[in-house]
Design a protein around this motif. Structure first.
Motif, PDB file in Angstrom:
ATOM      1  N   ASP A 281      10.811   0.335  14.168  1.00 43.30           N
ATOM      2  CA  ASP A 281      11.354   1.253  15.175  1.00 43.30           C
ATOM      3  C   ASP A 281      10.212   1.995  15.865  1.00 43.30           C
ATOM      4  O   ASP A 281      10.425   2.672  16.858  1.00 43.30           O
TER       5      ASP A 281
ATOM      6  N   LEU B 142       0.825  -1.205   0.000  1.00 46.17           N
ATOM      7  CA  LEU B 142       0.000   0.000   0.000  1.00 46.17           C
ATOM      8  C   LEU B 142       0.858   1.253   0.000  1.00 46.17           C
ATOM      9  O   LEU B 142       2.020   1.222   0.419  1.00 46.17           O
ATOM     10  N   GLN B 143       0.275   2.360  -0.415  1.00 49.77           N
ATOM     11  CA  GLN B 143       0.969   3.646  -0.368  1.00 49.77           C
ATOM     12  C   GLN B 143       1.312   3.976   1.089  1.00 49.77           C
ATOM     13  O   GLN B 143       0.484   3.782   1.981  1.00 49.77           O
TER      14      GLN B 143
ATOM     15  N   LYS C 155       7.553   1.347   0.520  1.00 52.85           N
ATOM     16  CA  LYS C 155       8.122   0.678  -0.665  1.00 52.85           C
ATOM     17  C   LYS C 155       9.346   1.398  -1.223  1.00 52.85           C
ATOM     18  O   LYS C 155      10.366   0.778  -1.488  1.00 52.85           O
ATOM     19  N   THR C 156       9.200   2.706  -1.419  1.00 54.30           N
ATOM     20  CA  THR C 156      10.283   3.453  -2.063  1.00 54.30           C
ATOM     21  C   THR C 156      11.525   3.465  -1.168  1.00 54.30           C
ATOM     22  O   THR C 156      12.647   3.203  -1.629  1.00 54.30           O
TER      23      THR C 156
ATOM     24  N   ARG D  62       2.062   9.419  -9.228  1.00 53.65           N
ATOM     25  CA  ARG D  62       2.636  10.424  -8.326  1.00 53.65           C
ATOM     26  C   ARG D  62       4.052  10.777  -8.801  1.00 53.65           C
ATOM     27  O   ARG D  62       5.016  10.074  -8.470  1.00 53.65           O
TER      28      ARG D  62
ATOM     29  N   GLU E 263      14.054   5.518   9.195  1.00 54.02           N
ATOM     30  CA  GLU E 263      13.778   6.156   7.908  1.00 54.02           C
ATOM     31  C   GLU E 263      15.027   6.213   7.047  1.00 54.02           C
ATOM     32  O   GLU E 263      14.959   6.455   5.861  1.00 54.02           O
TER      33      GLU E 263
HETATM   34  P1  GDP Z   1       5.663   4.090  -0.184  1.00 58.63           P
HETATM   35  O1  GDP Z   1       4.504   5.000  -0.410  1.00 58.63           O
HETATM   36  O2  GDP Z   1       5.224   2.689   0.101  1.00 58.63           O
HETATM   37  O3  GDP Z   1       6.696   4.159  -1.248  1.00 58.63           O
HETATM   38  O4  GDP Z   1       6.336   4.584   1.192  1.00 58.63           O
HETATM   39  P2  GDP Z   1       7.631   5.486   1.434  1.00 58.63           P
HETATM   40  O5  GDP Z   1       8.872   4.732   1.142  1.00 58.63           O
HETATM   41  O6  GDP Z   1       7.462   6.795   0.770  1.00 58.63           O
HETATM   42  O7  GDP Z   1       7.570   5.640   3.024  1.00 58.63           O
HETATM   43  C1  GDP Z   1       6.490   6.320   3.675  1.00 58.63           C
HETATM   44  C2  GDP Z   1       7.042   6.970   4.941  1.00 58.63           C
HETATM   45  O8  GDP Z   1       7.465   5.976   5.841  1.00 58.63           O
HETATM   46  C3  GDP Z   1       8.258   7.859   4.679  1.00 58.63           C
HETATM   47  O9  GDP Z   1       8.148   8.993   5.507  1.00 58.63           O
HETATM   48  C4  GDP Z   1       9.429   6.972   5.095  1.00 58.63           C
HETATM   49  O10 GDP Z   1      10.529   7.740   5.539  1.00 58.63           O
HETATM   50  C5  GDP Z   1       8.808   6.196   6.233  1.00 58.63           C
HETATM   51  N1  GDP Z   1       9.465   4.883   6.455  1.00 58.63           N
HETATM   52  C6  GDP Z   1       9.652   3.879   5.575  1.00 58.63           C
HETATM   53  N2  GDP Z   1      10.250   2.820   6.184  1.00 58.63           N
HETATM   54  C7  GDP Z   1      10.450   3.173   7.474  1.00 58.63           C
HETATM   55  C8  GDP Z   1      10.999   2.508   8.629  1.00 58.63           C
HETATM   56  O11 GDP Z   1      11.443   1.344   8.597  1.00 58.63           O
HETATM   57  N3  GDP Z   1      11.005   3.217   9.794  1.00 58.63           N
HETATM   58  C9  GDP Z   1      10.503   4.486   9.870  1.00 58.63           C
HETATM   59  N4  GDP Z   1      10.543   5.116  11.051  1.00 58.63           N
HETATM   60  N5  GDP Z   1       9.972   5.120   8.826  1.00 58.63           N
HETATM   61  C10 GDP Z   1       9.932   4.497   7.640  1.00 58.63           C
END
Ligand code: GDP
Length: 296
Positions: free
Chosen positions: A251, A108-109, A113-114, A141, A277
Motif C-alpha cells: 500500500d 528482517l525486523q 512478520k508479526t 524483544r 497495517e
Molecule cells: P516485524 O518486526 O517483522 O515483526 O514487523 P511488524 O509486524 O512489527 O511490522 C512493522 C511495521 O510495519 C508495523 O508498524 C506494521 O503495522 C507495519 N506493517 C506490516 N505490514 C504492513 C503492510 O502490509 N502495510 C503497511 N502499511 N504497514 C505494514
C-alpha cells in the motif's frame, strides 16, 4: 494497455518512421527504456540485466520486428515475461502435513512478520476453517511477544505464551507439544529479526527450522526495501529452504520492484501481499497486476 512505458516506446517508434521496418538497434533503444522503468521501480541491477537479456531474445524474433505496433508489442512481451517471472496463478498456503502444520515466519525486523502472522491466522481461520495457534520465538524483544499476543487476539486465533528467559528451541518444542495435544491444525511461528543480516540469528532460525520441520517457511519482505531486498533475499535463501514469500507494505508508494528481485533470487512463489497495517490487509499476490505496477 496505456502506461508511461508504452507512451515512451510509442514515441521512440514514431522517431523511426520512414524506416521500412524496425531494426535490432531500434529494439535495443526500446529495451533501454524498459531497463530504465525497471530500475525506477527499484528492481535490483543484476536482476534487471538478466531480465532484459531474456526479453531481448524474445523481442528479436518476428513478433516485434514484424509488428505494426512494435512499441506495444514489446510492452506486452515485457508484461508477460514479468508476470511469468513473478509467478502466475494462485499459490495459497500449503497445509499438507500431519497436523499441526507448522508455518515458520522469517525476515528482517520491521518487515512485517508479526503483523503478517496475525493476518495469516485470520486468513486460515476464515478461508480454510482451521484451528490456529501462534507463538513468538522473539526472545530479544518482550514487546514483540506482547504485540503477537494482541494481534493474535484480533485475528481470533489462540496465542501460546513465551518469555524472554526461554530459548527459542524450547519455546518451539513446547508450542508444538501444546498444539498436538489440543488438536490445532496450524501452528504459526513468529521469529526474531534484526535490522540487518546477522550470523547468530540466522543460525538460530536454521535450528528452529530443524526442530519444527515446517511445511511452509515464509520469507516476509518489505516492498519498500528496494535494491536492498536482493541481499536480504540471498541471505535467507542460503539459510532456509523457503517455500513462499509475503511481500508487505504494497500500500506504500513504491513501484514494488522488490517483488521481481526477491522472486528471482529465491525461486520461491510470492504467495501474499500485505496491503495495510490492519489485520485484514492481506491479499493473494496477483503477478499480472503487479507487473503493470512495476512498469508504471
Ligand atoms: P516485524 O518486526 O517483522 O515483526 O514487523 P511488524 O509486524 O512489527 O511490522 C512493522 C511495521 O510495519 C508495523 O508498524 C506494521 O503495522 C507495519 N506493517 C506490516 N505490514 C504492513 C503492510 O502490509 N502495510 C503497511 N502499511 N504497514 C505494514
Amino acid at each position: 494497455m496505456a502506461s508511461a512505458l508504452t507512451d515512451k516506446l510509442t514515441r521512440l517508434v514514431k522517431e523511426m518512421r520512414g524506416q521500412a521496418r524496425i531494426t535490432e538497434s531500434n529494439v535495443t533503444d526500446m529495451l533501454r527504456e524498459v531497463r530504465m522503468a525497471l530500475l525506477e521501480a527499484d528492481v535490483a541491477l543484476p536482476v534487471v540485466r538478466d531480465f532484459i537479456a531474456r526479453v531481448k531474445e524474445k523481442a528479436l524474433g518476428q513478433e516485434v520486428l514484424g509488428s505494426l505496433k512494435p512499441g506495444q508489442t514489446l510492452v506486452s512481451i515485457v508484461n508477460r515475461e514479468l508476470a511469468a517471472t513473478m509467478g502466475e496463478g494462485v499459490a495459497d498456503i500449503n497445509l499438507a502435513a500431519q497436523p499441526p502444520a507448522v508455518i515458520l515466519m522469517a525476515g528482517l525486523q520491521g518487515a512485517g512478520k508479526t503483523t503478517t502472522t496475525a493476518k495469516l491466522a485470520k486468513h486460515l481461520i476464515e478461508k480454510r476453517k482451521k484451528k490456529v495457534l501462534t507463538v513468538s520465538g522473539d526472545v530479544y524483544r518482550p514487546a514483540a511477544i506482547e504485540q503477537l499476543k494482541t494481534v493474535t487476539k484480533q485475528a481470533g486465533a489462540e496465542w501460546f505464551p513465551s518469555t524472554p528467559e526461554q530459548k527459542p528451541h524450547d519455546i518451539a518444542v513446547a508450542a508444538l507439544d501444546y498444539a498436538k495435544k489440543h488438536y490445532f491444525d496450524v501452528l504459526l511461528v513468529d521469529t526474531a529479526g534484526r535490522l540487518a543480516i546477522d550470523e547468530a540469528l540466522m543460525q538460530e532460525i536454521k535450528d528452529l527450522h530443524a526442530t519444527l520441520n515446517p511445511v511452509e517457511t515464509l520469507f516476509v519482505v518489505d516492498a519498500m526495501q528496494g535494491q536492498d531486498a536482493i541481499n536480504t533475499a540471498k541471505a535467507f535463501k542460503e539459510a532456509l529452504p523457503l517455500t513462499g514469500i509475503v511481500l508487505t507494505k504494497l500500500d506504500g508508494d513504491s513501484r514494488g520492484g522488490a517483488a521481481l528481485s526477491v522472486r528471482q533470487i529465491t525461486g520461491a512463489p510470492i504467495k501474499f501481499a500485505g496491503v495495510s497495517e490492519k489485520i485484514d490487509g492481506l491479499e493473494v499476490f496477483d503477478a499480472e497486476r503487479h507487473a503493470g505496477r512495476i512498469l508504471g
